[in-house]
Design a protein around this motif. Structure first.
Motif, short mmCIF file in Angstrom:
data_model
loop_
_atom_site.label_atom_id
_atom_site.label_comp_id
_atom_site.label_asym_id
_atom_site.label_seq_id
_atom_site.Cartn_x
_atom_site.Cartn_y
_atom_site.Cartn_z
N MET A 85 59.80 24.75 49.05
CA MET A 85 61.04 23.61 49.43
C MET A 85 61.33 23.25 51.29
N ALA A 86 61.02 24.97 51.60
CA ALA A 86 60.65 25.33 53.02
C ALA A 86 59.37 23.34 53.36
N ALA A 87 58.36 23.75 52.42
CA ALA A 87 57.43 22.50 53.35
C ALA A 87 58.25 21.23 53.36
N ARG A 88 59.65 21.01 52.55
CA ARG A 88 59.67 19.55 52.25
C ARG A 88 60.85 19.31 53.07
N GLY A 89 61.86 21.33 53.67
CA GLY A 89 62.79 20.59 53.71
C GLY A 89 64.13 20.38 52.84
N ALA A 152 62.02 35.73 46.75
CA ALA A 152 60.48 34.87 47.46
C ALA A 152 61.70 34.42 48.75
N ALA A 153 61.34 33.83 49.74
CA ALA A 153 61.65 33.64 50.92
C ALA A 153 60.62 33.01 51.78
N ALA A 154 60.44 31.10 52.43
CA ALA A 154 59.82 31.41 53.30
C ALA A 154 60.00 29.85 54.33
N ALA A 155 59.48 29.60 55.56
CA ALA A 155 59.82 28.94 55.91
C ALA A 155 59.19 27.95 56.70
N TYR A 162 63.88 29.48 53.39
CA TYR A 162 64.42 28.75 52.33
C TYR A 162 64.25 29.72 50.72
N TRP A 163 64.75 30.28 50.27
CA TRP A 163 65.71 31.90 49.44
C TRP A 163 64.80 30.47 47.49
N ALA A 164 64.36 31.82 46.89
CA ALA A 164 64.19 31.79 45.77
C ALA A 164 63.90 33.02 44.87
#
Length: 170
Positions: A85-89, A152-155, A162-164
């Motif tokens: 999700m973070a990679a694609r925004g 997890a979360a990533a930016a 973005y959280w999952a």
């Protein structure tokens, strides 16, 4: 009553149907398929896993449900989803494939699965509060069929988290 087509109309309708199918197939690739997202531009965001687990379990206990435990495989699934999700925004459950496909791809013998996702929350407590106060997310947190979670979360390049949260049972 059955409509009779003129002989000349049949090839045109076939062509239109074929073009429609080609368009659907082409657009399907835009949604992403299992493992299709390049996550190299992302970074993991620190999450308070123990706070998340204790908060979710307290919430479940308040509602008469058993406690959940972390599962390393579901953590990997959640991390991949957050990074995709973070990679694609793109805040989307299907950005990198369907949840059942993603979970199975990591070797999890899924009997039940659910997923909460979030965007731009600044902390673990904030995202958990958001999920508890959202009817669909709340339903997942209180799913009586799940027994384990990954979190997890990533930016991505935009820096927004973005959280999952992936919930499951084998």
């Amino acid at each position: 009553m059955t409509e009779r087509l003129k002989p000349s109309a049949t090839p045109i309708r076939r062509l239109a149907a074929g073009l429609g199918l080609a368009l659907l197939v082409g657009l399907g690739g835009c949604a992403g398929g299992l493992g299709s997202v390049d996550v190299a531009s992302t970074r993991t965001v620190s999450v308070d896993r123990q706070l998340a687990l204790s908060s979710i379990n307290a919430f479940r206990a308040e509602n008469g449900l058993p406690a959940l435990r972390f599962n390393a495989v579901l953590d990997q699934v959640a991390e991949r989803q957050a990074k995709a999700m973070a990679a694609r925004g793109d805040l989307s459950h299907s950005v990198d494939g369907t949840l059942p496909d993603r979970v199975r791809a990591y070797g999890y013998d899924v009997q039940a699965a659910a997923e909460n996702i979030g965007w731009n929350y600044r902390s673990t407590p904030a995202v958990l509060d958001g999920w508890k106060n959202s009817s669909g997310h709340r339903k997942n947190l209180l799913n009586p069929r799940v027994r384990e979670i990954g979190f997890a979360a990533a930016a991505g390049p935009n820096g927004q988290p973005y959280w999952a949260l992936v919930l499951g049972a084998q």
